[in-house]
Design an enzyme around this catalytic site. Structure first.
Site, PDB file in Angstrom:
ATOM      1  CE  LYS A  13      -1.983  -1.177   3.899  1.00 17.01           C
ATOM      2  NZ  LYS A  13      -1.293  -2.448   4.168  1.00 17.01           N
ATOM      3  NE  ARG A  88      -4.616  -1.316   9.905  1.00 17.74           N
ATOM      4  CZ  ARG A  88      -3.430  -0.970   9.417  1.00 17.74           C
ATOM      5  NH1 ARG A  88      -3.216   0.237   8.953  1.00 17.74           N
ATOM      6  NH2 ARG A  88      -2.453  -1.825   9.422  1.00 17.74           N
ATOM      7  NE  ARG A 127       7.743  -2.565   6.105  1.00 15.79           N
ATOM      8  CZ  ARG A 127       6.428  -2.474   6.254  1.00 15.79           C
ATOM      9  NH1 ARG A 127       5.702  -1.956   5.295  1.00 15.79           N
ATOM     10  NH2 ARG A 127       5.855  -2.934   7.334  1.00 15.79           N
ATOM     11  NE  ARG A 160       6.342  -0.451  10.094  1.00 18.14           N
ATOM     12  CZ  ARG A 160       5.201  -0.445   9.407  1.00 18.14           C
ATOM     13  NH1 ARG A 160       5.149   0.157   8.232  1.00 18.14           N
ATOM     14  NH2 ARG A 160       4.127  -1.020   9.869  1.00 18.14           N
ATOM     15  NE  ARG A 171       2.105  -4.792  11.208  1.00 16.96           N
ATOM     16  CZ  ARG A 171       3.129  -4.698  10.365  1.00 16.96           C
ATOM     17  NH1 ARG A 171       4.308  -5.224  10.662  1.00 16.96           N
ATOM     18  NH2 ARG A 171       3.000  -4.055   9.233  1.00 16.96           N
TER      19      ARG A 171
END
Ligand code: AP5
Length: 215
Positions: A13, A88, A127, A160, A171
């Site tokens: 996203k 969400r 990431r 992160r 998550r």
């Protein structure tokens, strides 16, 4: 034009929103980044959000909706925006619809980026992010030119905390339980357009741009 980029954690996203923002001129609003900034600055909102964020859970609706509507009320969103990471929950979606309706506006499109679960975990675990300019990299799929340094601004990259395997898995569970039901919500409204996210960044961007530009 109000566009939602929808999908699981790691679907792409943020990566796609940055590309679409540049191509369309729409403002990119990401609730995850608003929370990370509030946590870094240790604001009251940041202190309230942190325990949820750290556990990979959703920040309560009341806080999240207030933060998002405040951001939407700013002048740069008057023509529309690209929403990344919001809504969400059903409560967030209805609050957004109501707030836009009060101004005679509505969500135009929801681009649903679909990616298989094992690929999502690979993307989250590799990431790297730039704190300075928000650019996103992947150590294998989208590596920076110089390891650990942002191509755009040269700042140091970081991983992160919530991308650690256990939190990333939580998550994904939270997404399935609390967020995935919104697929039916937007499909019923005729706004949902599904895009195969398991392709190159460029191909996904091309397909999403076609969705946004389709009248
Ligand atoms: P948030 O920051 O929104 O995280 P997320 O939704 O989990 O999404 P991500 O940022 O992890 O993934 P992405 O889809 O943007 O993927 P990306 O482009 O980076 O939220 C974090 C937390 O904040 C939540 O857990 C919650 O606590 C709180 N929060 C936020 N919003 C909230 C809300 N509305 N309500 C309540 N709480 C909220 O890409 C991932 C990786 O894949 C990158 O390395 C990238 O380089 C790579 N990649 C991207 N596309 C491709 C491709 N096509 N091929 C190969 N690799 C790719």
């Amino acid at each position: 034009m109000y566009v939602i980029l929808f999908g699981a954690p790691g679907a792409g996203k943020g990566t796609q929103a940055a590309i679409l923002a540049e191509k369309t001129g729409l403002v990119h609003i990401t609730t995850g980044e608003l929370f990370r900034e509030a946590i870094r600055q240790e604001t009251e909102l940041g202190k309230q959000a942190k325990p949820y964020y750290d556990r990979g859970q959703l920040v309560p609706d009341q806080l999240t909706i207030a933060m998002l509507l405040e951001r939407l009320s700013q002048g740069d969103c008057a023509r529309g925006c690209l929403l990344d990471g919001f809504p969400r929950t059903l409560e967030q979606a209805t609050a957004l619809d109501e707030a836009l309706a009060q101004e005679g506006k509505a969500i135009d499109k929801v681009g649903y980026i679909q990616v298989p679960q094992d690929e999502l975990l690979r993307r989250l675990s590799g990431r790297w992010n730039c704190r300075q300019c928000g650019s996103v990299y992947h150590e294998r799929f989208q590596p920076p030119r110089q390891a650990g340094r942002c191509d755009q601004c040269g700042d140091e990259l970081y991983q992160r905390e919530d991308d650690k395997p256990e939190t990333a898995r939580r998550r994904l569970e939270v997404y399935s339980r609390q967020t995935a039901p919104l697929i039916d919500y937007y499909r019923a409204k005729g706004k949902l357009v599904e895009v195969d996210g398991d392709k190159s960044v460029e191909e996904v961007a091309e397909n999403l741009l076609a969705v946004v530009e389709d009248p």
